[in-house]
Scaffold this motif. Structure first.
Motif, PDB file in Angstrom:
ATOM      1  N   PHE A  76       0.802  -1.220   0.000  1.00  0.00           N
ATOM      2  CA  PHE A  76       0.000   0.000   0.000  1.00  0.00           C
ATOM      3  C   PHE A  76       0.837   1.273   0.000  1.00  0.00           C
ATOM      4  O   PHE A  76       0.586   2.165  -0.788  1.00  0.00           O
ATOM      5  CB  PHE A  76      -0.984   0.002   1.169  1.00  0.00           C
ATOM      6  N   PRO A  77       1.833   1.432   0.854  1.00  0.00           N
ATOM      7  CA  PRO A  77       2.626   2.656   0.788  1.00  0.00           C
ATOM      8  C   PRO A  77       3.323   2.822  -0.553  1.00  0.00           C
ATOM      9  O   PRO A  77       3.485   3.928  -1.042  1.00  0.00           O
ATOM     10  CB  PRO A  77       3.629   2.500   1.921  1.00  0.00           C
ATOM     11  N   ALA A  78       3.687   1.722  -1.197  1.00  0.00           N
ATOM     12  CA  ALA A  78       4.313   1.824  -2.510  1.00  0.00           C
ATOM     13  C   ALA A  78       3.304   2.281  -3.552  1.00  0.00           C
ATOM     14  O   ALA A  78       3.649   2.962  -4.511  1.00  0.00           O
ATOM     15  CB  ALA A  78       4.916   0.477  -2.904  1.00  0.00           C
ATOM     16  N   CYS A  79       2.014   1.917  -3.355  1.00  0.00           N
ATOM     17  CA  CYS A  79       0.981   2.357  -4.288  1.00  0.00           C
ATOM     18  C   CYS A  79       0.728   3.850  -4.188  1.00  0.00           C
ATOM     19  O   CYS A  79       0.364   4.495  -5.167  1.00  0.00           O
ATOM     20  CB  CYS A  79      -0.334   1.616  -4.023  1.00  0.00           C
ATOM     21  N   TRP A  80       0.866   4.399  -3.007  1.00  0.00           N
ATOM     22  CA  TRP A  80       0.563   5.806  -2.817  1.00  0.00           C
ATOM     23  C   TRP A  80       1.585   6.709  -3.491  1.00  0.00           C
ATOM     24  O   TRP A  80       1.271   7.817  -3.889  1.00  0.00           O
ATOM     25  CB  TRP A  80       0.509   6.140  -1.332  1.00  0.00           C
ATOM     26  N   ALA A  81       2.807   6.267  -3.585  1.00  0.00           N
ATOM     27  CA  ALA A  81       3.842   7.083  -4.226  1.00  0.00           C
ATOM     28  C   ALA A  81       3.616   7.077  -5.730  1.00  0.00           C
ATOM     29  O   ALA A  81       3.110   6.116  -6.310  1.00  0.00           O
ATOM     30  CB  ALA A  81       5.221   6.520  -3.905  1.00  0.00           C
ATOM     31  N   ALA A  82       3.947   8.177  -6.356  1.00  0.00           N
ATOM     32  CA  ALA A  82       3.809   8.258  -7.817  1.00  0.00           C
ATOM     33  C   ALA A  82       4.804   7.301  -8.460  1.00  0.00           C
ATOM     34  O   ALA A  82       5.914   7.113  -7.973  1.00  0.00           O
ATOM     35  CB  ALA A  82       4.071   9.679  -8.289  1.00  0.00           C
ATOM     36  N   PRO A  83       4.433   6.661  -9.588  1.00  0.00           N
ATOM     37  CA  PRO A  83       5.339   5.699 -10.206  1.00  0.00           C
ATOM     38  C   PRO A  83       6.606   6.389 -10.725  1.00  0.00           C
ATOM     39  O   PRO A  83       6.562   7.448 -11.325  1.00  0.00           O
ATOM     40  CB  PRO A  83       4.519   5.121 -11.356  1.00  0.00           C
ATOM     41  N   GLY A  84       7.717   5.816 -10.418  1.00  0.00           N
ATOM     42  CA  GLY A  84       8.991   6.319 -10.909  1.00  0.00           C
ATOM     43  C   GLY A  84       9.572   7.448 -10.071  1.00  0.00           C
ATOM     44  O   GLY A  84      10.628   7.970 -10.396  1.00  0.00           O
ATOM     45  N   VAL A  85       8.871   7.839  -9.011  1.00  0.00           N
ATOM     46  CA  VAL A  85       9.380   8.922  -8.159  1.00  0.00           C
ATOM     47  C   VAL A  85       9.895   8.295  -6.870  1.00  0.00           C
ATOM     48  O   VAL A  85       9.186   7.567  -6.199  1.00  0.00           O
ATOM     49  CB  VAL A  85       8.270   9.943  -7.844  1.00  0.00           C
ATOM     50  N   ALA A  86      11.122   8.629  -6.558  1.00  0.00           N
ATOM     51  CA  ALA A  86      11.705   8.119  -5.321  1.00  0.00           C
ATOM     52  C   ALA A  86      11.256   8.999  -4.160  1.00  0.00           C
ATOM     53  O   ALA A  86      11.224  10.219  -4.261  1.00  0.00           O
ATOM     54  CB  ALA A  86      13.220   8.122  -5.412  1.00  0.00           C
ATOM     55  N   VAL A  87      10.889   8.350  -3.077  1.00  0.00           N
ATOM     56  CA  VAL A  87      10.448   9.082  -1.890  1.00  0.00           C
ATOM     57  C   VAL A  87      11.701   9.456  -1.107  1.00  0.00           C
ATOM     58  O   VAL A  87      12.478   8.602  -0.712  1.00  0.00           O
ATOM     59  CB  VAL A  87       9.506   8.224  -1.035  1.00  0.00           C
ATOM     60  N   ALA A  88      11.887  10.747  -0.908  1.00  0.00           N
ATOM     61  CA  ALA A  88      13.070  11.213  -0.187  1.00  0.00           C
ATOM     62  C   ALA A  88      12.809  11.153   1.309  1.00  0.00           C
ATOM     63  O   ALA A  88      11.786  11.627   1.791  1.00  0.00           O
ATOM     64  CB  ALA A  88      13.391  12.639  -0.592  1.00  0.00           C
ATOM     65  N   LYS A  89      13.742  10.560   2.016  1.00  0.00           N
ATOM     66  CA  LYS A  89      13.632  10.507   3.467  1.00  0.00           C
ATOM     67  C   LYS A  89      14.267  11.761   4.045  1.00  0.00           C
ATOM     68  O   LYS A  89      15.315  12.191   3.575  1.00  0.00           O
ATOM     69  CB  LYS A  89      14.357   9.271   3.998  1.00  0.00           C
ATOM     70  N   PRO A  90      13.606  12.358   5.029  1.00  0.00           N
ATOM     71  CA  PRO A  90      14.236  13.541   5.625  1.00  0.00           C
ATOM     72  C   PRO A  90      15.496  13.154   6.383  1.00  0.00           C
ATOM     73  O   PRO A  90      15.556  12.109   7.016  1.00  0.00           O
ATOM     74  CB  PRO A  90      13.159  14.067   6.579  1.00  0.00           C
ATOM     75  N   SER A  91      16.484  13.982   6.264  1.00  0.00           N
ATOM     76  CA  SER A  91      17.740  13.681   6.936  1.00  0.00           C
ATOM     77  C   SER A  91      17.613  14.030   8.415  1.00  0.00           C
ATOM     78  O   SER A  91      16.960  14.998   8.792  1.00  0.00           O
ATOM     79  CB  SER A  91      18.878  14.478   6.302  1.00  0.00           C
ATOM     80  N   ALA A  92      18.229  13.225   9.231  1.00  0.00           N
ATOM     81  CA  ALA A  92      18.194  13.454  10.661  1.00  0.00           C
ATOM     82  C   ALA A  92      19.148  14.591  11.002  1.00  0.00           C
ATOM     83  O   ALA A  92      20.260  14.649  10.496  1.00  0.00           O
ATOM     84  CB  ALA A  92      18.594  12.186  11.404  1.00  0.00           C
ATOM     85  N   ARG A  93      18.690  15.507  11.838  1.00  0.00           N
ATOM     86  CA  ARG A  93      19.565  16.600  12.213  1.00  0.00           C
ATOM     87  C   ARG A  93      19.866  16.497  13.707  1.00  0.00           C
ATOM     88  O   ARG A  93      19.090  15.937  14.479  1.00  0.00           O
ATOM     89  CB  ARG A  93      18.960  17.946  11.878  1.00  0.00           C
ATOM     90  N   ALA A  94      20.945  17.066  14.073  1.00  0.00           N
ATOM     91  CA  ALA A  94      21.381  17.006  15.464  1.00  0.00           C
ATOM     92  C   ALA A  94      20.561  17.979  16.299  1.00  0.00           C
ATOM     93  O   ALA A  94      20.082  18.997  15.809  1.00  0.00           O
ATOM     94  CB  ALA A  94      22.859  17.359  15.556  1.00  0.00           C
ATOM     95  N   VAL A  95      20.394  17.641  17.557  1.00  0.00           N
ATOM     96  CA  VAL A  95      19.676  18.504  18.479  1.00  0.00           C
ATOM     97  C   VAL A  95      20.646  19.576  18.954  1.00  0.00           C
ATOM     98  O   VAL A  95      21.719  19.288  19.487  1.00  0.00           O
ATOM     99  CB  VAL A  95      19.139  17.697  19.689  1.00  0.00           C
ATOM    100  N   SER A  96      20.254  20.826  18.770  1.00  0.00           N
ATOM    101  CA  SER A  96      21.144  21.922  19.145  1.00  0.00           C
ATOM    102  C   SER A  96      20.738  22.491  20.500  1.00  0.00           C
ATOM    103  O   SER A  96      19.691  22.146  21.066  1.00  0.00           O
ATOM    104  CB  SER A  96      21.091  23.023  18.083  1.00  0.00           C
ATOM    105  N   SER A  97      21.556  23.378  21.001  1.00  0.00           N
ATOM    106  CA  SER A  97      21.269  23.986  22.301  1.00  0.00           C
ATOM    107  C   SER A  97      20.044  24.894  22.221  1.00  0.00           C
ATOM    108  O   SER A  97      19.318  25.042  23.198  1.00  0.00           O
ATOM    109  CB  SER A  97      22.476  24.769  22.809  1.00  0.00           C
ATOM    110  N   SER A  98      19.802  25.487  21.075  1.00  0.00           N
ATOM    111  CA  SER A  98      18.601  26.325  20.952  1.00  0.00           C
ATOM    112  C   SER A  98      17.334  25.481  21.029  1.00  0.00           C
ATOM    113  O   SER A  98      16.308  25.936  21.545  1.00  0.00           O
ATOM    114  CB  SER A  98      18.637  27.115  19.640  1.00  0.00           C
ATOM    115  N   ASP A  99      17.388  24.249  20.521  1.00  0.00           N
ATOM    116  CA  ASP A  99      16.245  23.343  20.664  1.00  0.00           C
ATOM    117  C   ASP A  99      15.990  23.019  22.138  1.00  0.00           C
ATOM    118  O   ASP A  99      14.844  23.042  22.593  1.00  0.00           O
ATOM    119  CB  ASP A  99      16.486  22.042  19.896  1.00  0.00           C
TER     120      ASP A  99
END
Length: 147
Positions: free
Chosen positions: A15-38
């Motif tokens: 099912f999740p593969a069906c939801w994505a448009a054919p031929g389009v790769a789903v980009a995963k968000p990159s993990a970012r480090a937790v900063s002191s401002s967070d």
């Protein structure tokens, strides 16, 4: 067992593969480090939420919303210490007064006072009847309201 595996593959794999448009790769968000401002923003948010919580609790206590229903009818009028661990307590329960003997292992009723036998009367109506000053003050106030 194989039917269960096929069901899970259809549910979570296909099912999740069906939801994505054919031929389009789903980009995963990159993990970012937790900063002191967070950390500062999270701690400030927590501090604001806790201060609002404690402010609400304080307000409820001041408005006397959190009183126990029987708290007005039962109160300790006075007490006397007889030793290191023994006490005699005068307890007001409605219109009755109880003289209690209190020890670490036991509480015993020594005497029950009712009506005119009560030792201390904190009822404003009874105090107004007993004192002459209250009567004179009431008469003076009535005299002013008539004038």
């Amino acid at each position: 067992m194989a039917a269960k595996a096929n069901f899970y593959w259809l549910l979570f794999g296909w099912f999740p593969a069906c939801w994505a448009a054919p031929g389009v790769a789903v980009a995963k968000p990159s993990a970012r480090a937790v900063s002191s401002s967070d950390l500062i923003s999270w701690s400030m948010g927590l501090l604001i939420v806790l201060s609002i919580f404690f402010l609400c609790i304080w307000g409820l206590r001041k408005l006397a919303v959190l009183t126990v229903n029987g708290a007005e009818k039962l109160r300790i009028v006075g007490g006397l210490s007889l030793g290191m661990r023994e006490k005699v307590i005068l307890l007001q329960a409605g219109k009755k007064q109880l003289i209690l003997g209190v020890t670490p292992g036991r509480i015993q009723t020594l005497h029950i006072l009712e009506g005119d036998d009560c030792l201390l009367r904190d009822d404003p109506l009874i105090l107004a009847r007993e004192t002459g000053f209250a009567q004179k003050l009431r008469q003076a106030l009535k005299g002013r309201s008539d004038a």
